[in-house]
Write a protein that holds these residues in place. Sequence first.
Motif, PDB file in Angstrom:
ATOM      1  N   TYR A 153     -46.486  19.911  58.048  1.00  0.00           N
ATOM      2  CA  TYR A 153     -46.535  20.369  56.657  1.00  0.00           C
ATOM      3  C   TYR A 153     -45.133  20.773  56.181  1.00  0.00           C
ATOM      4  O   TYR A 153     -44.675  20.348  55.117  1.00  0.00           O
ATOM      5  N   ALA A 154     -44.460  21.600  56.976  1.00  0.00           N
ATOM      6  CA  ALA A 154     -43.123  22.072  56.604  1.00  0.00           C
ATOM      7  C   ALA A 154     -42.155  20.908  56.433  1.00  0.00           C
ATOM      8  O   ALA A 154     -41.356  20.875  55.484  1.00  0.00           O
ATOM      9  N   LEU A 155     -42.226  19.925  57.334  1.00  0.00           N
ATOM     10  CA  LEU A 155     -41.341  18.772  57.242  1.00  0.00           C
ATOM     11  C   LEU A 155     -41.623  17.957  55.986  1.00  0.00           C
ATOM     12  O   LEU A 155     -40.694  17.481  55.326  1.00  0.00           O
ATOM     13  N   GLY A 156     -42.894  17.803  55.625  1.00  0.00           N
ATOM     14  CA  GLY A 156     -43.233  17.098  54.392  1.00  0.00           C
ATOM     15  C   GLY A 156     -42.657  17.778  53.165  1.00  0.00           C
ATOM     16  O   GLY A 156     -42.124  17.119  52.260  1.00  0.00           O
ATOM     17  N   ILE A 157     -42.750  19.100  53.125  1.00  0.00           N
ATOM     18  CA  ILE A 157     -42.191  19.863  52.004  1.00  0.00           C
ATOM     19  C   ILE A 157     -40.681  19.649  51.916  1.00  0.00           C
ATOM     20  O   ILE A 157     -40.110  19.481  50.821  1.00  0.00           O
ATOM     21  N   ILE A 158     -40.013  19.630  53.069  1.00  0.00           N
ATOM     22  CA  ILE A 158     -38.560  19.429  53.095  1.00  0.00           C
ATOM     23  C   ILE A 158     -38.191  18.057  52.540  1.00  0.00           C
ATOM     24  O   ILE A 158     -37.263  17.932  51.728  1.00  0.00           O
ATOM     25  N   ILE A 159     -38.887  17.000  52.960  1.00  0.00           N
ATOM     26  CA  ILE A 159     -38.554  15.648  52.508  1.00  0.00           C
ATOM     27  C   ILE A 159     -38.762  15.529  50.998  1.00  0.00           C
ATOM     28  O   ILE A 159     -37.939  14.919  50.293  1.00  0.00           O
ATOM     29  N   ILE A 160     -39.831  16.112  50.476  1.00  0.00           N
ATOM     30  CA  ILE A 160     -40.045  16.107  49.016  1.00  0.00           C
ATOM     31  C   ILE A 160     -38.917  16.850  48.322  1.00  0.00           C
ATOM     32  O   ILE A 160     -38.409  16.414  47.275  1.00  0.00           O
ATOM     33  N   GLN A 161     -38.482  17.947  48.899  1.00  0.00           N
ATOM     34  CA  GLN A 161     -37.369  18.717  48.326  1.00  0.00           C
ATOM     35  C   GLN A 161     -36.087  17.895  48.295  1.00  0.00           C
ATOM     36  O   GLN A 161     -35.336  17.933  47.306  1.00  0.00           O
TER      37      GLN A 161
END
Length: 332
Positions: free
Chosen positions: A202-210
Motif C-alpha cells: 500500500y505504502a509503495l503504491g502511494i509513493i508511485i502515485i506521488q
Amino acid sequence: MNTGMLQAIAGEFTTYQLIKSLGQGAFGRTYLAEDENGHEYAVKKLTFSSNSQSYAKAKELFEREVESLQKLNGYPHIPNFVEYIEENQQFYLVQQYINGKTLTKELESRGKFTIEDAIKILQCLLKVLIDIHENNIIHRDIKPDNIMIDHENNLFLIDFGAVKEIIPNQTKLQTPGTRIFTPGYAPLEQQYGYAEKNSDIYALGIIIIQLITGLEPENQNFDDWQNQIIISNDLKYILSILSKMIHKEHKYRYQSAQEIIDDLPTPSLQKNQPIIANNHVNLSQESGMDIIFFAMLLIMISIVIFNAAFLPGIKKKENQKHQSFLMHKVYL
C-alpha cells in the motif's frame, strides 16, 4: 546540531568519530561517522528518556532492528549492516553510508517523474519487498524520506527501526502491535496495529502515485490522481496495478510483491542498471532506428524533388547540345 553537542556525543562513542547529523527519525538520530582509517559510515544512535521502562523499550527496538538487518545483510538495495554497539547505556547501530539524497529531495527538484522512471522505481522496490517479506519482516514505514538515491542513481530502502517480525502461524486474536506508521502512507489495518505484508505494498503504491502526479498522499483520492495522469495506451496497465496496490481493504489488495511483478509487462531491471534516468537525452535503439529511417526518407524525397525540378532542364540542354553537334557534323 552545534559542534559542542556533537563533541559531547562523540565523547560517549569512542569507536567512530561523528562528523555531522544526517537526520532525526522516530527512534533515534543518524550521524555521518568515520573510523580510524577514514571510512565513512552511517551511525544511528537510539534516543529515549532516562526511566527504566523507556530504556527497556529502546533496547527491545534496538535489538529487533539489529536482528532484522543481520537477516537482510548483503541483499541489494538495503544498506549493509556493519555492527552494533552498546556503550554507557547508549545504543549505536553502524551501517553502510549511502552518499546521496532522499527520494523526497529528488521529487522536490523534479516536480514529477515520468511514467517510465516511476515504473523502474516500482520494479526495484518490489524486489526489495520480496527480500524483506521472505524473511518475515514488515518494514512499516516505507515513504520517500526512507528511500535513498546514491550518486549512481541506485535506490536503497533505509530505516528499519519500525520493522515488525511476523511469527509463523500467529493468530488474528493477538494483541495489536505497536502502532508505528507515517500518516498518508499507512493503510487502515496498520493504523489499527495489525500490519500485514501488503501494508508495505500500500505504502509503495502511494509513493508511485506521488511521483507521477506530484500529489501528497492526503490529496490522492481516486478521481484526483487518475485525472492527473496523461498516459499512452501502452502504459495504461499501471493505473489498474496502482489502484489494486492501494485498495483500502487488504484482502482485495495484492497479497505479495511478486504478484505485482507478474502483472508488469515491462522487462525486469538488469543488475547495477541505474534506476532513475539521467537528465541528458538517452536515445534508445528504437529511437535511433527511427532517426535513420527519417533521414533516409528525407534523402529520397530530396532526390525526387531534384529530379522533378532540375532533371528536365538538364535533359533539354543535353538534347540541344546533341542537335548542335549533329548539325555541325552535317555541314562538315
